[in-house]
Scaffold this motif. Structure first.
Motif, short mmCIF file in Angstrom:
data_model
loop_
_atom_site.label_atom_id
_atom_site.label_comp_id
_atom_site.label_asym_id
_atom_site.label_seq_id
_atom_site.Cartn_x
_atom_site.Cartn_y
_atom_site.Cartn_z
N PRO A 242 0.86 -1.43 0.13
CA PRO A 242 -0.02 0.07 -0.08
C PRO A 242 0.73 1.22 0.18
CG PRO A 242 -0.96 -1.52 1.58
CD PRO A 242 0.26 -2.12 1.10
N GLY A 243 1.93 1.35 0.55
CA GLY A 243 2.99 2.57 0.79
C GLY A 243 3.65 2.76 -0.60
N LEU A 244 3.93 1.82 -1.27
CA LEU A 244 4.48 1.83 -2.57
C LEU A 244 3.28 2.47 -3.50
CD1 LEU A 244 7.01 1.88 -4.49
CD2 LEU A 244 6.39 -0.51 -4.82
N LEU A 245 2.41 1.62 -3.67
CA LEU A 245 1.07 2.04 -4.50
C LEU A 245 0.83 3.70 -4.26
CD1 LEU A 245 -0.91 1.05 -6.43
CD2 LEU A 245 -2.53 0.61 -4.41
N GLU A 246 0.76 4.02 -3.02
CA GLU A 246 0.28 5.57 -2.83
C GLU A 246 1.49 6.47 -3.40
OE1 GLU A 246 -1.60 8.94 -1.23
OE2 GLU A 246 -2.16 6.98 -1.33
N GLU A 247 2.80 5.89 -3.33
CA GLU A 247 3.88 6.67 -3.69
C GLU A 247 3.90 6.80 -5.27
OE1 GLU A 247 8.71 7.16 -3.24
OE2 GLU A 247 7.70 5.45 -2.52
N VAL A 248 3.84 5.45 -6.16
CA VAL A 248 3.76 5.70 -7.47
C VAL A 248 2.79 6.19 -8.16
CG1 VAL A 248 5.43 3.55 -7.66
CG2 VAL A 248 2.86 3.38 -7.56
N ALA A 249 1.58 6.38 -7.27
CA ALA A 249 0.19 7.14 -7.81
C ALA A 249 0.66 8.54 -7.84
CB ALA A 249 -0.91 6.62 -7.14
N GLY A 250 1.50 8.91 -6.93
CA GLY A 250 2.01 10.46 -6.91
C GLY A 250 3.15 10.54 -7.96
N LEU A 251 3.54 9.65 -8.60
CA LEU A 251 4.67 10.04 -9.54
C LEU A 251 4.10 9.89 -10.93
CD1 LEU A 251 7.35 7.52 -8.07
CD2 LEU A 251 7.33 9.93 -7.69
N VAL A 252 2.93 9.38 -11.30
CA VAL A 252 2.62 9.45 -12.61
C VAL A 252 1.29 10.17 -12.83
CG1 VAL A 252 3.75 7.22 -13.14
CG2 VAL A 252 1.38 7.13 -12.22
N GLU A 253 1.06 10.70 -14.00
CA GLU A 253 -0.27 11.36 -14.25
C GLU A 253 -1.11 10.26 -15.27
OE1 GLU A 253 -0.27 16.04 -13.88
OE2 GLU A 253 0.46 15.41 -15.68
N TRP A 254 -0.42 9.40 -16.05
CA TRP A 254 -1.16 8.48 -16.95
C TRP A 254 -0.30 7.20 -16.55
CZ3 TRP A 254 -5.33 9.14 -19.30
CH2 TRP A 254 -5.95 8.15 -20.39
N PRO A 255 -0.66 6.58 -15.90
CA PRO A 255 -0.30 5.18 -15.37
C PRO A 255 -0.14 4.17 -16.46
CG PRO A 255 -2.21 5.31 -13.94
CD PRO A 255 -1.95 6.75 -14.70
N VAL A 256 1.04 3.58 -16.68
CA VAL A 256 0.99 2.39 -17.70
C VAL A 256 2.01 1.31 -16.84
CG1 VAL A 256 2.17 1.66 -19.92
CG2 VAL A 256 1.12 4.03 -19.56
N VAL A 257 1.20 0.33 -16.87
CA VAL A 257 1.94 -1.01 -16.12
C VAL A 257 2.82 -1.81 -17.06
CG1 VAL A 257 1.35 -2.88 -14.58
CG2 VAL A 257 -0.06 -0.71 -14.36
N LEU A 258 4.11 -2.11 -16.58
CA LEU A 258 4.99 -3.10 -17.48
C LEU A 258 5.44 -4.18 -16.55
CD1 LEU A 258 6.64 -0.14 -19.48
CD2 LEU A 258 4.89 -1.46 -20.08
N THR A 259 5.96 -5.27 -17.17
CA THR A 259 6.64 -6.09 -16.35
C THR A 259 8.02 -6.39 -16.93
OG1 THR A 259 5.77 -7.95 -17.83
CG2 THR A 259 4.70 -7.30 -15.72
#
Length: 538
Positions: A242-259
């Motif tokens: 959850p902590g990382l999720l909150e942080e990365v949501a604040g790093l991107v305006e248009w999230p694109v998930v890659l692996t």
């Protein structure tokens, strides 16, 4: 009724500051509206890396006219009292006041203060510059020759006000040389052109077209769901954070998930080390194999762009950095395994625990003695309890814990198990810090219980001995948490301990002279009683 739309568009705002800043903007503006006589129906704040936004619904078109009667001094009162009354009421002379009679107190002056209503748009334009000038950023900066401060250079301000059925007006004001308007910009890389907005619905829709997801919670949902889908497609499970999720949501305006992936050889490192290395250095999520429960050599990264090559270059760059970081972690792991935990003990003698309470090495000796005293009370093996206490802090000077302090205790368990220590001893090394909060688990093994109690009671008696007790909201050494930990360990393991006797034993071994042991014991027991009340109320 009209709605108010505000947007403050800037360079990238640190992720950790965004949500609080959005709430501060909402609080400051809505409080100012109410103070100006403009009650509202609802408000919601938003934040992305480049903008703070606020929508306030149902704001009246203007404030109501007011009439106030302000009672003044008696007729014939001293001149200074009359002057103060005139100044406070905003009157130019006493002739502007009326005289009223009180049967008991006689005649006295009364000022009738009438304030005409004002338009909302004028009131908002009046208070907004002050709100922005005094905005409570944890850290702010100046740029160029501008005198005011903001978290990052501010580029534009959107401020519109009007009813849904009409073209809204711009709330005209200036801050730091920036004139408010109705123009903003989209995603920095995907749609950076400027565009005009009118009201909130139009604003949110246009931002979406320009590759910006305004709502942070919606960005989190997109990231979480897409990451789970990616993991499922690989036959794996996402390790949620959850902590990382909150942080990365604040790093991107248009999230694109890659692996991406890393060499399977790195899986010889403990899972927690892999996860923390990838999390801290690259802000990526790890995946696990549901059949084994161990980590897989795959990770999920969140990009802020839609790449022409499907993200191959982005993934390759992250894989390169993660490979280097995991190589470091494996070096730390291998280097630590070459020495026994007991070899680290002399190093603790030069690590200062507290100026008045000696070194960590001295504290370890106290923990060994106190654990030996507690072991029979909690049905633990004395020798194992003392061995666990002896090794409990040895991982603090290991390479891995030096790099990742969050792993203290856990790495000690791994190293103790690798060098053949008893399983109860190894587990106690990890568990002796627990519980670290109200939701943390409580040690259950007798050896772990004895060392965990010793850790907390030594901490409490030491700081009580040097009169460093919690005051008000300040508790820099987490002494309230330590006391609550003792209470939870005792209650949840159904133990009976004469706490006063153990406090005396712990206090006598401290590195400072205690002039009044009875007073210390009494005061500390009262502190435990207060913590117990809080715990039972919760």
């Amino acid at each position: 009724m009209p709605d108010l739309l505000l947007e403050l568009f800037s360079e990238e705002i640190p992720a950790r500051m965004q949500r609080k800043a959005a709430e501060n903007l909402k609080s400051l503006v809505t409080n100012a509206l109410v103070d100006a006589g403009l009650p509202y129906e609802g408000a919601k704040a938003f934040a992305t890396p480049r903008r703070l936004a606020l929508h306030v619904a149902g704001v009246p078109v203007g404030s109501a006219a007011t009439r106030e009667e302000r009672k003044g001094p008696r007729v014939g009162a001293p001149e200074k009292a009359v002057e103060g009354f005139l100044r406070g009421a905003g009157l130019s002379s006493i002739e502007d006041a009326t005289i009223q009679n009180d049967p008991k107190k006689g005649d006295f002056y009364v000022a009738v203060i009438e304030k005409p209503g004002r338009s909302a748009i004028d009131l908002i334009a009046e208070f907004m510059p002050g709100i922005l000038r005094n905005f409570p950023w944890p850290k702010s900066m100046r740029w160029g020759d501008k005198p005011t401060r903001w978290v990052r250079p501010l580029h534009s301000i959107v401020a519109t006000f009007g009813p849904e059925t009409e073209e809204p007006d711009v709330v005209s004001f200036e801050f730091d040389g920036i004139q408010s308007g109705k123009t903003t910009r989209g995603h920095r890389f995907l749609a950076d052109e400027a565009f005009d907005v009118r009201r909130f619905d139009d604003y949110a829709t246009e931002l979406e077209k320009h590759k910006v997801v305004l709502d942070a919670d919606r960005r989190k949902d997109i990231i979480l769901n897409d990451a789970k889908d990616r993991a499922l497609a690989l036959g794996l499970e996402l390790v949620e954070d959850p902590g990382l999720l909150e942080e990365v949501a604040g790093l991107v305006e248009w999230p694109v998930v890659l692996t991406g992936s890393f060499d399977e050889d790195f899986l010889s490192i403990p899972d927690e080390c892999i996860q923390l290395t990838i999390r801290v250095n690259q802000k990526c999520f790890v995946l696990k194999d549901p059949t084994t429960g161990r980590l897989a050599n795959k990770f999920v990264l969140i990009s802020n762009v839609v790449a022409d090559d499907g993200g191959k270059l982005i993934v390759a760059g992250n894989e390169k950095v993660i490979r280097a970081r995991l190589s470091d972690a494996r070096f730390f792991w291998d280097a630590d395994l070459k020495a026994k935990l007991s070899d680290n003990l002399p190093k603790l003698d030069v690590v200062k625990f507290h100026e008045k309470l000696g070194s960590v090495g001295e504290r370890v000796k106290r923990l060994v003695a106190l654990s030996g005293e507690l072991a029979p009370i909690v049905d633990a093996d004395v020798q194992m309890a003392q061995r666990a206490a002896e090794l409990a802090k040895a991982d603090l000077v290991s390479n891995m814990v030096f790099e990742f302090p969050e792993l203290q205790g856990l790495m000690g368990r791994y190293y103790a198990a690798a060098q053949g220590e008893d399983a109860s001893v190894a587990q106690a090394i990890e568990d002796h810090y627990k519980p670290q909060g109200p939701s943390d688990t409580v040690p259950a093994d007798p050896v772990s219980i004895s060392v965990a109690l010793a850790e907390k009671l030594d901490l409490l008696t030491g700081f009580w001995a040097i009169d460093e007790k919690p005051t008000g909201s300040k508790d820099p050494y987490a002494l309230r948490r330590a006391a609550l930990g003792v209470i939870r360990i005792i209650l949840e393991n159904n133990l009976r301990i004469r706490l006063g006797d153990v406090i005396e034993t712990a206090a006598r071994s401290q590195a400072v002279d205690i002039s009044d042991l009875g007073s210390l014991k009494s005061d500390l027991l009262a502190f435990f009683a207060d913590r117990l009340k809080v715990h039972l109320k919760d």
